[in-house]
Design a protein around this motif. Structure first.
Motif, PDB file in Angstrom:
ATOM      1  N   SER A 165     -15.099  90.737 -13.331  1.00 41.60           N
ATOM      2  CA  SER A 165     -13.805  90.169 -12.921  1.00 41.60           C
ATOM      3  C   SER A 165     -13.636  90.208 -11.409  1.00 41.60           C
ATOM      4  O   SER A 165     -12.729  89.597 -10.859  1.00 41.60           O
ATOM      5  N   ILE A 166     -14.505  90.962 -10.736  1.00 39.47           N
ATOM      6  CA  ILE A 166     -14.507  91.020  -9.272  1.00 39.47           C
ATOM      7  C   ILE A 166     -15.541  90.015  -8.775  1.00 39.47           C
ATOM      8  O   ILE A 166     -16.739  90.212  -8.921  1.00 39.47           O
ATOM      9  N   ASP A 167     -15.064  88.923  -8.197  1.00 40.82           N
ATOM     10  CA  ASP A 167     -15.977  87.879  -7.720  1.00 40.82           C
ATOM     11  C   ASP A 167     -16.498  88.168  -6.326  1.00 40.82           C
ATOM     12  O   ASP A 167     -17.604  87.759  -5.975  1.00 40.82           O
ATOM     13  N   THR A 168     -15.696  88.858  -5.531  1.00 43.22           N
ATOM     14  CA  THR A 168     -16.119  89.203  -4.183  1.00 43.22           C
ATOM     15  C   THR A 168     -15.378  90.452  -3.729  1.00 43.22           C
ATOM     16  O   THR A 168     -14.393  90.856  -4.345  1.00 43.22           O
ATOM     17  N   PHE A 169     -15.875  91.071  -2.663  1.00 42.91           N
ATOM     18  CA  PHE A 169     -15.224  92.253  -2.135  1.00 42.91           C
ATOM     19  C   PHE A 169     -15.204  92.193  -0.617  1.00 42.91           C
ATOM     20  O   PHE A 169     -16.005  91.490   0.012  1.00 42.91           O
ATOM     21  N   VAL A 170     -14.260  92.935  -0.047  1.00 38.85           N
ATOM     22  CA  VAL A 170     -14.233  93.151   1.398  1.00 38.85           C
ATOM     23  C   VAL A 170     -14.172  94.648   1.630  1.00 38.85           C
ATOM     24  O   VAL A 170     -13.309  95.333   1.080  1.00 38.85           O
ATOM     25  N   GLY A 193     -18.656  90.504   0.797  1.00 40.67           N
ATOM     26  CA  GLY A 193     -19.821  90.205  -0.027  1.00 40.67           C
ATOM     27  C   GLY A 193     -19.377  89.615  -1.349  1.00 40.67           C
ATOM     28  O   GLY A 193     -18.351  90.015  -1.901  1.00 40.67           O
ATOM     29  N   ALA A 194     -20.130  88.644  -1.856  1.00 43.73           N
ATOM     30  CA  ALA A 194     -19.767  87.957  -3.094  1.00 43.73           C
ATOM     31  C   ALA A 194     -20.763  88.255  -4.199  1.00 43.73           C
ATOM     32  O   ALA A 194     -21.947  88.459  -3.943  1.00 43.73           O
ATOM     33  N   ARG A 195     -20.267  88.299  -5.432  1.00 47.16           N
ATOM     34  CA  ARG A 195     -21.161  88.483  -6.586  1.00 47.16           C
ATOM     35  C   ARG A 195     -22.045  87.263  -6.770  1.00 47.16           C
ATOM     36  O   ARG A 195     -23.211  87.362  -7.139  1.00 47.16           O
ATOM     37  N   ASP A 196     -21.481  86.081  -6.503  1.00 47.27           N
ATOM     38  CA  ASP A 196     -22.232  84.828  -6.597  1.00 47.27           C
ATOM     39  C   ASP A 196     -22.612  84.400  -5.187  1.00 47.27           C
ATOM     40  O   ASP A 196     -21.758  84.083  -4.370  1.00 47.27           O
ATOM     41  N   GLY A 198     -23.697  81.794  -4.110  1.00 48.85           N
ATOM     42  CA  GLY A 198     -23.372  80.406  -3.775  1.00 48.85           C
ATOM     43  C   GLY A 198     -21.892  80.143  -3.609  1.00 48.85           C
ATOM     44  O   GLY A 198     -21.463  78.987  -3.524  1.00 48.85           O
ATOM     45  N   CYS A 199     -21.084  81.182  -3.552  1.00 46.67           N
ATOM     46  CA  CYS A 199     -19.630  81.012  -3.488  1.00 46.67           C
ATOM     47  C   CYS A 199     -19.176  80.787  -2.043  1.00 46.67           C
ATOM     48  O   CYS A 199     -18.665  81.689  -1.381  1.00 46.67           O
ATOM     49  N   LYS A 200     -19.365  79.575  -1.537  1.00 41.80           N
ATOM     50  CA  LYS A 200     -19.030  79.255  -0.150  1.00 41.80           C
ATOM     51  C   LYS A 200     -17.522  79.231   0.086  1.00 41.80           C
ATOM     52  O   LYS A 200     -17.047  79.573   1.158  1.00 41.80           O
ATOM     53  N   TYR A 201     -16.763  78.819  -0.936  1.00 34.87           N
ATOM     54  CA  TYR A 201     -15.315  78.780  -0.776  1.00 34.87           C
ATOM     55  C   TYR A 201     -14.769  80.166  -0.501  1.00 34.87           C
ATOM     56  O   TYR A 201     -13.942  80.369   0.387  1.00 34.87           O
ATOM     57  N   PHE A 202     -15.234  81.138  -1.242  1.00 36.84           N
ATOM     58  CA  PHE A 202     -14.752  82.504  -1.076  1.00 36.84           C
ATOM     59  C   PHE A 202     -15.162  83.068   0.284  1.00 36.84           C
ATOM     60  O   PHE A 202     -14.444  83.857   0.886  1.00 36.84           O
ATOM     61  N   GLU A 203     -16.329  82.669   0.764  1.00 37.76           N
ATOM     62  CA  GLU A 203     -16.779  83.109   2.084  1.00 37.76           C
ATOM     63  C   GLU A 203     -15.797  82.651   3.154  1.00 37.76           C
ATOM     64  O   GLU A 203     -15.445  83.410   4.063  1.00 37.76           O
ATOM     65  N   GLN A 204     -15.337  81.406   3.040  1.00 34.70           N
ATOM     66  CA  GLN A 204     -14.364  80.887   3.999  1.00 34.70           C
ATOM     67  C   GLN A 204     -13.029  81.607   3.868  1.00 34.70           C
ATOM     68  O   GLN A 204     -12.375  81.924   4.862  1.00 34.70           O
ATOM     69  N   GLY A 232     -25.740  90.082   7.698  1.00 39.43           N
ATOM     70  CA  GLY A 232     -26.435  90.426   6.455  1.00 39.43           C
ATOM     71  C   GLY A 232     -26.507  91.926   6.313  1.00 39.43           C
ATOM     72  O   GLY A 232     -26.450  92.660   7.285  1.00 39.43           O
ATOM     73  N   ILE A 233     -26.629  92.388   5.081  1.00 43.03           N
ATOM     74  CA  ILE A 233     -26.596  93.827   4.841  1.00 43.03           C
ATOM     75  C   ILE A 233     -27.775  94.522   5.514  1.00 43.03           C
ATOM     76  O   ILE A 233     -27.664  95.667   5.949  1.00 43.03           O
ATOM     77  N   GLU A 234     -28.914  93.824   5.657  1.00 46.70           N
ATOM     78  CA  GLU A 234     -30.063  94.440   6.317  1.00 46.70           C
ATOM     79  C   GLU A 234     -29.763  94.732   7.788  1.00 46.70           C
ATOM     80  O   GLU A 234     -30.308  95.653   8.378  1.00 46.70           O
ATOM     81  N   GLY A 235     -28.895  93.925   8.387  1.00 44.76           N
ATOM     82  CA  GLY A 235     -28.572  94.115   9.787  1.00 44.76           C
ATOM     83  C   GLY A 235     -27.649  95.285  10.041  1.00 44.76           C
ATOM     84  O   GLY A 235     -27.358  95.610  11.196  1.00 44.76           O
ATOM     85  N   LEU A 236     -27.204  95.944   8.983  1.00 49.98           N
ATOM     86  CA  LEU A 236     -26.275  97.057   9.129  1.00 49.98           C
ATOM     87  C   LEU A 236     -26.946  98.406   8.879  1.00 49.98           C
ATOM     88  O   LEU A 236     -26.282  99.395   8.642  1.00 49.98           O
TER      89      LEU A 236
END
Length: 243
Positions: A165-170, A193-196, A198-204, A232-236
């Motif tokens: 039910s959690i599609d993305t998190f901050v 970060g998004a679970r999907d 390909g979720c570009k809308y949520f990124e915006q 990206g997570i690798e950069g952190l």
């Protein structure tokens, strides 16, 4: 130095200014279902805010678990005999060790995720539609023992595999400043970060929300939010809290 900010009332005020709604204003303070915190109606998003306040850095139970784990690495020949450091940074150890560290930290984090998943799911049923998206806002406000990269790994893994039910998190900070090797300046963290993937809308949506939150902090609280670039997570991998 800026005074400490109480995150929940500050974020409540921000959400209203941003055009969102408090779920409590819609369903009342004692609804008959476990409710999330916010509704962004025009964006079709239900959001829950969780705040990590308990510092496990000197927790006896956690110290015992990590002590036993550290000793087992030595006995298994994974690392050479050495004194256990006060703070275990995952990036300093082999991948098998990192996975075992995540196994210790995952249960308390997943306890919060399980609650948030239920609150978002039930609120979506009552107020949303099948297309309503779920957002988890998780703020670290005092747990110095949990490195940001460890928490991000747990969030990505758990949300993708268990909490649908959690599609993305901050993941963000308000009173707790962060630093990275490339930029030693104290900065506030806002990482989405998004679970999907390909979720570009949520990124915006999360980008816009983060920008507005930064403006709110600066205009209403006098805090300049110098955000760390999330390449990206690798950069952190060198991300840590400013002590």
């Amino acid at each position: 130095m800026a005074s400490r900010i109480e995150i929940e009332p500050a974020f409540n005020a921000f959400v209203k200014k941003y055009g969102g709604e408090l779920i409590s204003d819609i369903v009342g303070s004692s609804p008959d279902f476990p409710n999330a915190d916010y509704l962004f109606r025009k964006d079709n998003v239900v959001a829950e805010l969780k705040i990590l306040t308990e510092n496990k850095l000197h927790d006896p139970e956690m110290q015992k678990k990590f002590g036993e784990l550290f000793q087992s690495w030595i006995e298994r020949g994974i690392i050479p005999p050495q004194k256990m450091p006060q703070f275990i940074n995952t990036k300093d150890y082999p991948v098998p060790c990192q996975k075992e560290i995540y196994d210790i930290w995952s249960p308390p984090v997943e306890h919060q995720l399980k609650k948030a998943n239920l609150q978002i799911r039930e609120t979506k049923k009552r107020l949303g539609t099948e297309s309503t998206k779920g957002l988890l806002l998780i703020a670290n406000d005092g747990n110095l023992a949990l490195p940001p990269l460890v928490l991000l790994h747990i969030l990505f893994k758990s949300i993708k595999s268990k909490f649908h039910s959690i599609d993305t998190f901050v993941f963000f900070t308000v009173n707790l400043y962060s630093r990275i090797k490339e930029n030693p300046k104290p900065s506030l963290l806002w990482f989405a970060g998004a679970r999907d993937d390909g979720c570009k809308y949520f990124e915006q949506f999360t980008d816009n929300l983060g920008e507005a939150w930064g403006n709110f902090l600066e205009n209403h609280k006098g805090i300049k939010m110098d955000k760390i670039d999330q390449s990206g997570i690798e950069g952190l991998e060198h991300l840590g809290f400013w002590n």
